[in-house]
Design a protein around this motif. Structure first.
Motif, mmCIF file in Angstrom:
data_model
loop_
_atom_site.group_PDB
_atom_site.id
_atom_site.type_symbol
_atom_site.label_atom_id
_atom_site.label_comp_id
_atom_site.label_asym_id
_atom_site.label_seq_id
_atom_site.Cartn_x
_atom_site.Cartn_y
_atom_site.Cartn_z
ATOM 1 N N VAL A 1 14.057 1.639 -8.637
ATOM 2 C CA VAL A 1 14.422 1.781 -9.690
ATOM 3 C C VAL A 1 14.942 3.211 -10.030
ATOM 4 O O VAL A 1 13.961 4.098 -10.070
ATOM 5 C CB VAL A 1 13.657 1.274 -10.857
ATOM 6 N N HIS A 2 16.133 3.601 -10.323
ATOM 7 C CA HIS A 2 16.748 4.762 -10.664
ATOM 8 C C HIS A 2 16.252 4.927 -12.273
ATOM 9 O O HIS A 2 16.763 4.049 -12.892
ATOM 10 C CB HIS A 2 18.020 4.742 -10.507
ATOM 11 N N LEU A 3 16.032 6.159 -12.663
ATOM 12 C CA LEU A 3 15.902 6.609 -14.081
ATOM 13 C C LEU A 3 16.843 7.381 -14.209
ATOM 14 O O LEU A 3 17.077 8.498 -13.668
ATOM 15 C CB LEU A 3 14.384 6.974 -14.372
ATOM 16 N N ASN A 4 17.998 7.237 -15.094
ATOM 17 C CA ASN A 4 19.275 7.900 -15.162
ATOM 18 C C ASN A 4 19.210 8.679 -16.661
ATOM 19 O O ASN A 4 18.675 8.136 -17.786
ATOM 20 C CB ASN A 4 20.479 7.063 -15.172
ATOM 21 N N TYR A 5 19.463 10.090 -16.438
ATOM 22 C CA TYR A 5 19.255 10.789 -17.735
ATOM 23 C C TYR A 5 20.515 11.679 -17.807
ATOM 24 O O TYR A 5 21.295 12.018 -16.946
ATOM 25 C CB TYR A 5 18.146 11.967 -17.359
ATOM 26 N N ARG A 6 20.792 12.011 -19.144
ATOM 27 C CA ARG A 6 21.913 12.931 -19.586
ATOM 28 C C ARG A 6 21.222 14.345 -19.087
ATOM 29 O O ARG A 6 19.817 14.588 -18.987
ATOM 30 C CB ARG A 6 21.868 12.977 -20.922
ATOM 31 N N SER A 7 21.804 15.353 -19.286
ATOM 32 C CA SER A 7 21.548 16.664 -18.880
ATOM 33 C C SER A 7 20.449 17.332 -20.069
ATOM 34 O O SER A 7 19.915 18.433 -19.569
ATOM 35 C CB SER A 7 22.717 17.790 -19.035
ATOM 36 N N ASP A 8 20.236 16.809 -21.041
ATOM 37 C CA ASP A 8 19.331 17.139 -21.995
ATOM 38 C C ASP A 8 18.210 16.530 -21.998
ATOM 39 O O ASP A 8 17.009 16.848 -22.526
ATOM 40 C CB ASP A 8 19.951 17.119 -23.486
ATOM 41 N N GLY A 9 17.892 15.389 -20.838
ATOM 42 C CA GLY A 9 16.917 14.897 -20.655
ATOM 43 C C GLY A 9 16.670 13.468 -21.378
ATOM 44 O O GLY A 9 15.487 12.836 -21.119
ATOM 45 N N THR A 10 17.654 13.214 -22.132
ATOM 46 C CA THR A 10 17.629 11.858 -22.665
ATOM 47 C C THR A 10 17.893 10.765 -21.725
ATOM 48 O O THR A 10 18.906 10.837 -20.973
ATOM 49 C CB THR A 10 18.726 11.763 -23.852
ATOM 50 N N GLN A 11 17.092 9.746 -21.728
ATOM 51 C CA GLN A 11 17.428 8.694 -20.801
ATOM 52 C C GLN A 11 18.551 7.742 -21.088
ATOM 53 O O GLN A 11 18.635 7.364 -22.290
ATOM 54 C CB GLN A 11 15.946 7.932 -20.588
ATOM 55 N N ILE A 12 19.300 7.677 -20.027
ATOM 56 C CA ILE A 12 20.435 6.639 -20.313
ATOM 57 C C ILE A 12 20.037 5.375 -20.107
ATOM 58 O O ILE A 12 20.415 4.257 -20.868
ATOM 59 C CB ILE A 12 21.693 7.171 -19.472
ATOM 60 N N ASN A 13 19.224 5.000 -18.978
ATOM 61 C CA ASN A 13 19.110 3.533 -18.524
ATOM 62 C C ASN A 13 18.119 3.701 -17.180
ATOM 63 O O ASN A 13 17.845 4.630 -16.641
ATOM 64 C CB ASN A 13 20.221 2.621 -18.191
ATOM 65 N N ARG A 14 17.587 2.423 -17.073
ATOM 66 C CA ARG A 14 16.900 2.225 -15.868
ATOM 67 C C ARG A 14 17.375 1.339 -15.011
ATOM 68 O O ARG A 14 17.821 0.138 -15.540
ATOM 69 C CB ARG A 14 15.512 1.805 -16.361
ATOM 70 N N GLU A 15 17.874 1.498 -13.816
ATOM 71 C CA GLU A 15 18.740 0.697 -12.884
ATOM 72 C C GLU A 15 18.057 -0.046 -11.818
ATOM 73 O O GLU A 15 17.841 1.021 -10.888
ATOM 74 C CB GLU A 15 20.045 1.554 -12.705
ATOM 75 N N LEU A 16 17.784 -1.082 -11.791
ATOM 76 C CA LEU A 16 17.347 -1.569 -10.469
ATOM 77 C C LEU A 16 18.336 -1.609 -9.353
ATOM 78 O O LEU A 16 19.227 -1.896 -9.439
ATOM 79 C CB LEU A 16 16.790 -2.997 -10.568
ATOM 80 N N ILE A 17 18.062 -0.949 -8.339
ATOM 81 C CA ILE A 17 18.944 -0.627 -7.199
ATOM 82 C C ILE A 17 18.775 -2.116 -6.235
ATOM 83 O O ILE A 17 17.669 -2.387 -5.756
ATOM 84 C CB ILE A 17 18.780 0.546 -6.428
ATOM 85 N N GLN A 18 19.993 -2.806 -6.189
ATOM 86 C CA GLN A 18 20.152 -3.926 -5.210
ATOM 87 C C GLN A 18 20.310 -3.502 -3.682
ATOM 88 O O GLN A 18 21.140 -2.632 -3.614
ATOM 89 C CB GLN A 18 21.218 -4.713 -5.809
ATOM 90 N N ASP A 19 19.486 -4.101 -3.082
ATOM 91 C CA ASP A 19 19.613 -3.686 -1.674
ATOM 92 C C ASP A 19 19.584 -2.281 -1.370
ATOM 93 O O ASP A 19 20.457 -1.696 -0.614
ATOM 94 C CB ASP A 19 20.779 -4.411 -0.921
#
Length: 170
Positions: free
Chosen positions: A127-145
């Motif tokens: 699961v990727h944790l995606n953030y903006r440059s200020d550290g605010t989380q954008i989303n959590r992305e389950l990586i398929q395959d």
């Protein structure tokens, strides 16, 4: 596939053997931490029961024979957020049984770790944790395959490049 709420929490409840997190950012801007982060910066004492629910989660997994491990990349001087983690958050996680490792790249190049935060569950699920440059989380992305060998190699490289939090000196 984006994860939120119960669907996201299930990964922490249901993993069978291991959970590994690579933390690459120096600042995270998490709304649920805003009040305690402000208190830390203002020099207030750590609140009673700080992170108790998370500590119970760690303790339950460890008692069941599952491992929880993190590797955090840091650069000196530590950001205020990293000082907050080192002062209030990480010690309790370690006491609860989390294996927390520090990869200090202040005086050396990055050993080849990605600029992407992720959780690796049971050496199969990423699961990727995606953030903006200020550290605010954008989303959590389950990586398929996912290219799982790549994530296992990054985990191993992070741990080989790290020292335990308990012996790290800021």
């Amino acid at each position: 596939m984006l994860l939120d709420g119960e669907e996201w929490q299930a990964y922490f409840r249901d993993f069978k053997r291991s959970a590994f997190r690579l933390e690459v950012h120096q600042t995270y801007t998490m709304p649920f931490e805003a009040e305690t982060f402000r208190g830390f910066l203002d020099g207030e004492p750590m609140p009673d029961g700080f992170n108790a629910e998370w500590h119970r989660t760690i303790q339950d997994h460890v008692a069941a024979g599952r491992t929880m491990t993190r590797a955090k990349i840091v650069r000196q001087p530590l950001t205020p957020y990293s000082r907050y983690l080192f002062g209030w958050a990480i010690p309790g996680n370690v006491a609860a049984g989390e294996n927390y490792q520090i990869v200090d790249i202040t005086d050396r190049p990055n050993p080849g770790l990605p600029e992407q935060d992720f959780w690796l569950f049971d050496e199969t699920t990423v699961v990727h944790l995606n953030y903006r440059s200020d550290g605010t989380q954008i989303n959590r992305e389950l990586i398929q395959d996912p290219e799982i060998e790549k994530y296992l190699a990054w985990r191993d490289l992070a741990l080989e490049s790290a020292v335990p939090f308990s012996v790290y000196r800021t």
